[in-house]
Write an enzyme that holds these catalytic residues in place. Structure first.
Site, PDB file in Angstrom:
ATOM      1  N   LYS A 143       0.836  -1.198   0.000  1.00 32.55           N
ATOM      2  CA  LYS A 143       0.000   0.000   0.000  1.00 32.55           C
ATOM      3  C   LYS A 143       0.870   1.247   0.000  1.00 32.55           C
ATOM      4  CE  LYS A 143      -4.074  -2.021   0.518  1.00 32.55           C
ATOM      5  NZ  LYS A 143      -5.163  -1.873  -0.461  1.00 32.55           N
ATOM      6  N   LYS A 170     -13.394  -7.125  -7.398  1.00 34.50           N
ATOM      7  CA  LYS A 170     -13.652  -7.692  -6.089  1.00 34.50           C
ATOM      8  C   LYS A 170     -15.013  -8.362  -6.176  1.00 34.50           C
ATOM      9  CE  LYS A 170     -11.140  -4.475  -3.104  1.00 34.50           C
ATOM     10  NZ  LYS A 170      -9.970  -4.357  -3.946  1.00 34.50           N
TER      11      LYS A 170
HETATM   12 MG    MG Z   1      -6.829  -1.730  -4.287  1.00 36.55          MG
END
Ligand code: MG
Length: 322
Positions: free
Chosen positions: A138, A250
């Protein structure tokens, strides 16, 4: 066909909280559902919303489940509104449960999620030992100068042929995104570097789609859309507006699996499938879709086991009282 419908809400605390540009996430809440058909065959489903990512809220999902009768039909399952994409996924996957042969992919086909910041430097080794060869880190969490420094250490620490994905969760400015892409392009030009920067994920916020489109045309390093394509409706809109880069899907929140299949088959988009920190139930259904629809041999983003305690026992205990 009619099905007996039962559901149970759940709460799971992360072993280690998840820090992204959206903030800190400690507890995963969702709903496990069970459909039993007239012959007694059981199908499991899971509703695992992430409202800050673009799905319905947990409350909306609970309201929806709460107002359904105890016996539901195929028509009810296939007409869940688009405003409830995580419900569409949960019900449809319970409905399809066990319909196809499915084998678990090996760790090498998973992308392992590293903790943000410096902690990544101490974590990748453990994941490597478990078999991971693709990692996600991240960015956009700490100051860019710091992150670039850690990045430099990370790519030199990682073994040859490792793939690294950088996920900004929409947290960069246009200038910062340019700096990251420029840095990655330069690394690519450096023949000594044996690590592959696979892509940068969602560099800018959802509202700045045109900016991301522009960046994707100005740099070698690939860009993946994630937050921008949270639901099927957004996915189709980005495709229509000319996005031909990578789409992160997702399954847990994108919406109806059958409509997703249709879209992927029709447009042959470059996809990466990714987790919403669901339990084994939604994960199984999501992995099945990933196995079916992945192209270009991209690792799937379900390398998140290390964020939870063992789940077999608590899943059972959730249903013991039925
Ligand atoms: Mg992402």
């Amino acid at each position: 066909m009619t099905y007996r419908f039962q559901f149970r809400p759940y709460r799971r605390r992360f072993v280690r909280s998840l820090t992204t540009n959206h903030g800190i996430w400690d507890v995963r809440e969702g709903i496990i559902l069970r459909l039993t058909d007239e012959s007694g065959k059981v199908g499991w489903g899971e509703i695992a919303p992430i409202s800050w990512f673009g799905s319905e809220t947990l409350e909306q999902a609970l309201d929806f489940c709460g107002q359904l009768p105890e016996k539901i039909t195929d028509e009810i399952i296939l007409s869940i509104p688009d405003e409830l994409p995580a419900c569409q996924f949960g019900f449809e996957s319970a409905w399809e449960w066990g319909s196809e042969f499915f084998s678990m992919p090996n760790p090498q086909s998973f992308s392992g999620l590293l903790p943000s910041g410096e902690a990544a430097l101490n974590q990748w080794g453990t994941l490597w030992q478990r078999g991971y060869r693709t990692f996600k880190w991240k960015i956009g969490v700490y100051a860019i100068a710091n992150e670039l420094k850690i990045f430099e250490s990370l790519i030199h620490a990682l073994p040859a042929f490792t793939k690294l994905r950088l996920d900004a969760n929409g947290g960069l400015t246009y200038e910062e995104a340019k700096l990251w892409l420029w840095t990655c392009d330069n690394l690519k030009a450096n023949a000594e570097l044996a690590v592959e920067i696979e892509f940068i994920e969602q560099p800018l916020p959802v509202e700045q789609f045109q900016g991301i489109l522009e960046l994707s045309k100005s740099y070698e390093t690939a860009i993946a859309l994630d937050e921008s394509v949270a639901t099927l409706k957004q996915l189709a809109a980005c495709y229509q507006q000319g996005w031909r880069g990578i789409f992160v899907i997702k399954p847990g929140i994108v919406g109806s699996p059958s409509r997703l299949r249709k879209f992927c088959h029709q447009y042959k988009i470059d996809t990466v499938f990714s987790s919403v920190f669901e339990t084994a139930i939604a994960r199984l259904a999501a992995l099945q879709l990933a196995a079916e629809l992945s192209r270009n041999n991209r690792a799937i983003g379900f390398g998140i086991d290390h964020f939870f305690e063992q789940e077999d026992t608590w899943l059972q205990s959730l249903w013991n009282d039925l």
